[in-house]
Design an enzyme around this catalytic site. Structure first.
Site, short mmCIF file in Angstrom:
data_model
loop_
_atom_site.label_atom_id
_atom_site.label_comp_id
_atom_site.label_asym_id
_atom_site.label_seq_id
_atom_site.Cartn_x
_atom_site.Cartn_y
_atom_site.Cartn_z
N HIS A 107 27.23 6.97 79.34
CA HIS A 107 27.77 8.23 79.88
C HIS A 107 26.74 9.34 79.66
O HIS A 107 26.17 9.45 78.56
CB HIS A 107 29.09 8.56 79.17
CG HIS A 107 29.71 9.81 79.68
ND1 HIS A 107 30.41 9.86 80.87
CD2 HIS A 107 29.70 11.08 79.19
CE1 HIS A 107 30.81 11.10 81.09
NE2 HIS A 107 30.40 11.85 80.08
N ASP A 143 35.97 7.33 79.04
CA ASP A 143 34.95 7.98 78.23
C ASP A 143 35.37 8.20 76.77
O ASP A 143 34.99 9.18 76.13
CB ASP A 143 34.47 9.30 78.87
CG ASP A 143 33.80 9.05 80.21
OD1 ASP A 143 33.26 7.95 80.41
OD2 ASP A 143 33.83 9.94 81.08
C1 GRF Z 1 24.06 7.38 84.70
O1 GRF Z 1 23.71 8.68 84.32
C2 GRF Z 1 25.33 6.94 84.04
O2 GRF Z 1 25.48 7.42 82.74
C3 GRF Z 1 26.35 7.57 84.95
O3 GRF Z 1 25.85 7.31 86.24
C4 GRF Z 1 24.44 7.29 86.20
C5 GRF Z 1 23.99 6.02 86.86
O4 GRF Z 1 22.68 6.11 87.33
N1 GRF Z 1 27.67 7.09 84.68
P1 GRF Z 1 22.01 4.98 88.27
O5 GRF Z 1 22.92 4.78 89.47
O6 GRF Z 1 21.88 3.74 87.46
O7 GRF Z 1 20.68 5.56 88.65
#
Ligand code: GRF
Length: 189
Positions: A107, A143
């Site tokens: 997160h 979360d």
């Molecule tokens: C990350 O920041 C994760 O924490 C959030 O979504 C983003 C995913 O990034 N839940 P990606 O699609 O892997 O680039």
């Protein structure tokens, strides 16, 4: 890795999935809730994919039924540990019954600050000087769950949503694979 099969859930660009694959983790399947780049990332790496199309949220959306479809997809691939990597559908209890204590999430905030889908925007709006990312065990309460790893990043005066989120994701791409590796070594628990 003791034979535990890892399933990754994603919805977006899949850069954290990409880092997980580059770290050499044995991803058995990538499940997405929509057509997204993560599917191509998986396919390019020769990893099986399952598209469990969610469709629009609204009164007709049956979240429990959707959750069962995701669990079925994971079980078809004999997944023992699940890593959510930017998966944008909240899953219901059947997921956490099937994979009790074996679902991880990353997160983009220092939980318990800024839970929810707009963590980076909310951190910027709040004017905090430090934010970061949290890897935690996922539960049916979004979360929350035991914090496994956390790392801070600075918020800079000229940050935009994009620059701040990218700074956080740069850390997530290192911290999440390392934490998943530890969970796999622990037998998925
Ligand atoms: C990350 O920041 C994760 O924490 C959030 O979504 C983003 C995913 O990034 N839940 P990606 O699609 O892997 O680039």
């Amino acid at each position: 890795m003791l034979g535990v099969r890892l399933g990754v859930l994603a919805s977006g660009t899949g850069s954290i999935l990409e880092a997980t694959l580059q770290a050499g983790l044995p991803v058995a399947v990538v499940v997405t809730d929509r057509d997204c780049r993560a599917l191509a990332v998986a396919a390019d790496a020769g990893v099986p994919t399952e598209l469990v199309e969610r469709g629009p949220l609204g009164p007709g959306f049956d979240r429990v039924a959707f959750t069962h479809r995701v669990v079925d997809a994971l079980q078809r691939h004999e997944v023992g540990l699940v890593a959510m990597a930017g998966f944008m559908t909240i899953l219901e209890k059947p997921m956490f019954d099937a994979y009790d204590g074996r679902v991880l999430n990353t997160h983009p905030s220092l939980l318990p600050a800024f839970p929810g889908a707009h963590a980076v925007e909310e951190a910027l709006a709040a004017g905090v000087k430090v934010t970061g990312c949290t890897v935690h065990g996922a539960t049916a309460d979004v979360d929350t769950g035991p914090i496994l790893a956390q790392e801070a990043v600075p918020v800079l005066p000229d940050d935009t949503l994009a620059t701040l989120h990218e700074r956080i994701k740069t850390v997530e791409r290192r911290l999440y694979p390392a934490t998943i590796r530890e969970a796999l070594a622990g037998g998925g628990r």
